[in-house]
Design a protein around this motif. Structure first.
Motif, short mmCIF file in Angstrom:
data_model
loop_
_atom_site.label_atom_id
_atom_site.label_comp_id
_atom_site.label_asym_id
_atom_site.label_seq_id
_atom_site.Cartn_x
_atom_site.Cartn_y
_atom_site.Cartn_z
N MET A 133 9.65 121.61 134.30
CA MET A 133 8.20 121.50 134.37
C MET A 133 7.58 122.74 133.73
O MET A 133 8.09 123.83 133.85
N ASP A 159 2.28 122.83 133.81
CA ASP A 159 3.02 121.96 134.74
C ASP A 159 3.52 120.68 134.15
O ASP A 159 3.47 119.63 134.77
N GLU A 184 14.41 134.73 134.72
CA GLU A 184 13.11 135.13 135.26
C GLU A 184 11.98 134.41 134.54
O GLU A 184 10.95 134.11 135.13
N TYR A 218 11.95 131.37 133.55
CA TYR A 218 11.75 130.07 134.20
C TYR A 218 10.76 130.20 135.35
O TYR A 218 9.83 129.41 135.49
N VAL A 219 10.98 131.23 136.17
CA VAL A 219 10.10 131.41 137.33
C VAL A 219 8.69 131.73 136.86
O VAL A 219 7.71 131.18 137.36
N LYS A 220 8.60 132.60 135.88
CA LYS A 220 7.27 132.95 135.36
C LYS A 220 6.53 131.71 134.90
O LYS A 220 5.38 131.48 135.23
N ASN A 248 6.88 128.69 135.76
CA ASN A 248 6.54 127.75 136.82
C ASN A 248 5.69 128.34 137.93
O ASN A 248 5.20 127.62 138.79
N ALA A 249 5.55 129.65 137.92
CA ALA A 249 4.79 130.29 138.99
C ALA A 249 3.43 130.76 138.52
O ALA A 249 2.43 130.59 139.20
N TYR A 250 3.38 131.33 137.34
CA TYR A 250 2.19 132.12 137.00
C TYR A 250 1.36 131.57 135.86
O TYR A 250 0.19 131.86 135.75
N ARG A 298 0.09 128.76 134.99
CA ARG A 298 -1.05 127.87 135.19
C ARG A 298 -2.20 128.56 135.91
O ARG A 298 -3.35 128.20 135.74
N THR A 299 -1.86 129.56 136.74
CA THR A 299 -2.90 130.14 137.59
C THR A 299 -3.59 131.31 136.91
O THR A 299 -3.15 131.78 135.87
N LEU A 347 10.72 123.85 141.81
CA LEU A 347 9.37 123.79 141.25
C LEU A 347 8.31 124.06 142.29
O LEU A 347 7.34 124.77 142.04
N ALA A 385 8.64 127.84 143.11
CA ALA A 385 8.10 128.70 142.05
C ALA A 385 6.57 128.63 142.04
O ALA A 385 5.89 129.65 141.87
N ALA A 386 6.02 127.43 142.26
CA ALA A 386 4.56 127.29 142.31
C ALA A 386 4.01 128.18 143.43
O ALA A 386 3.02 128.90 143.24
N GLY A 403 3.74 131.81 142.76
CA GLY A 403 2.58 132.15 141.96
C GLY A 403 1.26 131.79 142.61
O GLY A 403 0.20 131.92 142.00
N ARG A 435 3.96 118.50 142.58
CA ARG A 435 5.39 118.81 142.70
C ARG A 435 5.93 118.50 144.09
O ARG A 435 7.11 118.19 144.24
N GLU A 480 10.80 135.80 140.44
CA GLU A 480 11.59 136.44 139.38
C GLU A 480 12.63 137.38 139.99
O GLU A 480 13.72 137.55 139.47
N VAL A 493 15.89 135.76 140.71
CA VAL A 493 16.74 135.63 139.53
C VAL A 493 17.37 136.97 139.19
O VAL A 493 18.57 137.06 138.90
#
Lengths: 391, 391
Positions: free
Chosen positions: A179, A183, A380, A382-384, A386-388, A390-391, B295, B298-299, B302, B309, B380, B383
């Motif tokens: 994703m 997203d 890392e 990947y996490v970025k 999916n975590a950051y 969009r926001t 997912l 991770a969301a 962030g 998800r 992150e 990871v």
């Protein structure tokens, strides 16, 4: 004669035209609407996500395909998934098919619809409708690459592959899994061939190929609401079923590896080979377990030869693992055998793991079944993503 | 009278002494060997990892516990898991038990052994043996906290919890899940009580509590080769079975949440409540699916209110999800209901998600079963810990 990869597009098949346009769903005028059109209705088969939360286009496309067992057009938007959008979502997906049908003067049930993007938002139908009208006007034989680009989300490259066997062609495009900003979800694959296939056989052939390719890849262990694989056949060229199966296997494996390699944040393609298993199912389940393990994927991101995590991941499947029989290889390096951790040059293995493509072999020595699975490393980044982002 | 949390240690129970020492398995003289000793043999029950690749101490402890159904000592080392170590691993685990037994003058089958740490390396037995000898000499009533520290790997805090009901005490220590520098694996939990319990009932009671607590947490979806939960009962104090069950549930839930909160790289505790499900199993499976989704995790790392998800993750279980009935809450905010994405103040929800503890409620409206699960967010840092720290 054997199947050979060939740099051609789906539009090289007689009677296939396409268009990839930008209608404003994605930023920066990126291509976000794809249309594939056939001169006449042709046999098609599709497989959809096993996720029980299914997106509207899947519900609509399944219904349409069931009516004639054929398609004459495929319309795909990227940027918005049209999932978890209730009755309005269904109506929107139907409207996409109807708009295409009206433009082309065909039955709406001959139109196959797909969407990819963020879950839980309604489609911007005004943009999509004008995108469809635009696409219908610019259908051509030389837009094969544009179509592959228009279905991308955060894929970093378009995924196109084609194989030839004499004058039989199979050509496919795919959009990656994982994703993505903003997203994006969903794996989408569209494959066309000029081969003549029995309608009944197509389903079986497609399932066989998908089980050994797309069902054996994992980016993050998450299935989406929109996953779709479609195969259509124009029926021009005669070919034996088993020969076609080989070609389709070759093609789907190639596309599956492209998807795995282009996983979000991925720095490498990981190939897991399970060998000499007592059953095909066990071989496949074990391979998927390794390629889905966060710990294995994170270790590989760091180039760490931490093979204990590999054995722990196959044990997690519930299958009996006979450590006395197993041989575990990282690349060519044997690291565990006969229930003993082996002495090996750890630095050499770490160096091997720095490659863009790495391979693990788990030889179970209990039967005759093999399976391969593919995935990306967990980084890392990947996490970025999916975590950051969009926001 | 009700169960109350109390700041006491397992050693507050009559007849229990312990020691936590450093024997050199971990760096910087950190505590790495724990010993819990009882004045006499007492009833005990244990549950072990479902992973079919089981560490040597699990095989040995299971065998020992089956002999008498009792234990008189527990020895635990951290830093090395003694997993995938073959016959030598079994011998090493047995030697640990034997060394404790010899020091204490008891049967070796009364000694329960556990290990946690890197998979695939032999134990450094010289260090462990001298650690055991040292620990046997310093057993005391005031080492409760040291024991909890000695079983830590990259946990950031020792996990201790105790509850009291009149003069009945249940006290436990735990070591967190998630694999850690240098590749520490394994969830370990040891619980002692002065309650009098029927041996047959203990098993049932323990399983009930574990199913609703430790089986409902996930850090990274990976089970380990060494997971162990042990309950022993000195049998001093009479108590009704159903009352004891309540106390044990309270305690195990508390420890489970500590483990979830202290997941590798975690910045927050995520609680998932599945409500009004048609079966308890479905409620639990759905909760685990959400808390295991990379997912979703991770969301949340962030602070992203990306609820699509969450619905995709429960659909992945294969259970039928009736979106017409579901209400989905993030904290107190209703974001999806009656198959419609709702209008809500996204910024308010994002602000809520910045908390150290966040909660999601999925109300299925199909039955009367509820389940809660817990986990950490995927950062992150997770990871980094799993990719780079060892190499």
């Amino acid at each position: 004669m054997v199947w050979k990869f060939d740099e051609i597009y789906m539009t090289n098949i007689n009677g296939v035209r396409s268009a990839g346009v930008s209608c404003g769903l994605k930023e920066d005028n990126k291509l976000d609407l794809a249309l594939i059109v056939l001169d006449k209705p042709v046999f098609a088969e599709a497989m959809f996500t096993k996720n029980t939360v299914k997106a509207a286009p899947i519900i609509v496309s399944k219904r349409h395909l069931e009516k004639y067992g054929m398609i004459q057009a495929i319309v795909i938007n990227s940027g918005q998934a049209n999932a978890c959008t209730g009755e309005k979502g269904i109506k929107d997906a139907e409207m996409m098919a109807e708009r295409v049908a009206k433009n082309l003067g065909i039955d709406k049930e001959l139109v196959f619809v797909a969407s990819t993007g963020k879950i839980g938002a309604y489609l911007e139908m005004d943009k999509i409708v004008s995108g469809i009208d635009m696409a219908c006007k610019v259908l051509s034989k030389n837009s094969g690459r544009k179509v592959a680009e228009a279905i991308m989300t955060t894929d970093t490259f378009p995924k196109i592959s084609s194989v030839k066997y004499g004058d039989v062609v199979i050509s496919g495009i795919a959009k990656g899994a994982g994703m993505i900003h903003p997203d994006m979800a969903t794996m989408l694959v569209f494959i066309g061939t000029n081969a003549k296939l029995e309608k009944d056989a197509m389903k079986k052939i497609l399932r066989r190929s998908v089980d050994r390719s797309f069902h054996q890849i994992s980016i993050d262990g998450c299935t989406s609401t929109n996953d779709t694989v479609l195969l259509f056949a124009t029926g021009e060229k005669e070919i034996k079923e088993n020969i076609f199966q080989k070609g389709l296997n070759l093609l789907t494996e190639d596309l599956a590896k492209m998807i795995a390699k282009d996983g979000e944040g991925a720095t490498k393609l990981i190939e897991i080979r399970i060998e000499k298993a007592e059953s095909l199912k066990k071989a496949r389940v074990l391979g998927r377990a390794v390629i889905t393990s966060n710990l294995v994927k994170a270790a590989f991101a760091g180039g760490d030869d931490n093979w204990g995590r590999i054995l722990a991941s196959i044990g997690q499947t519930g299958y009996i693992i006979d450590l006395n029989r197993i041989e575990l290889y990282i690349g060519k390096y044997l690291v565990f055998a006969k229930n003993e951790p082996l002495r090996y040059n750890s630095q050499e293995v770490k160096n091997y793991l720095k490659n863009r493509e790495v391979m693990v072999r788990i030889v179970l020595n209990e039967g005759r079944y093999n399976a391969t699975s593919w995935g990306s490393d967990l980084t890392e980044e990947y996490v970025k993503i999916n975590a950051y982002y969009r926001t």
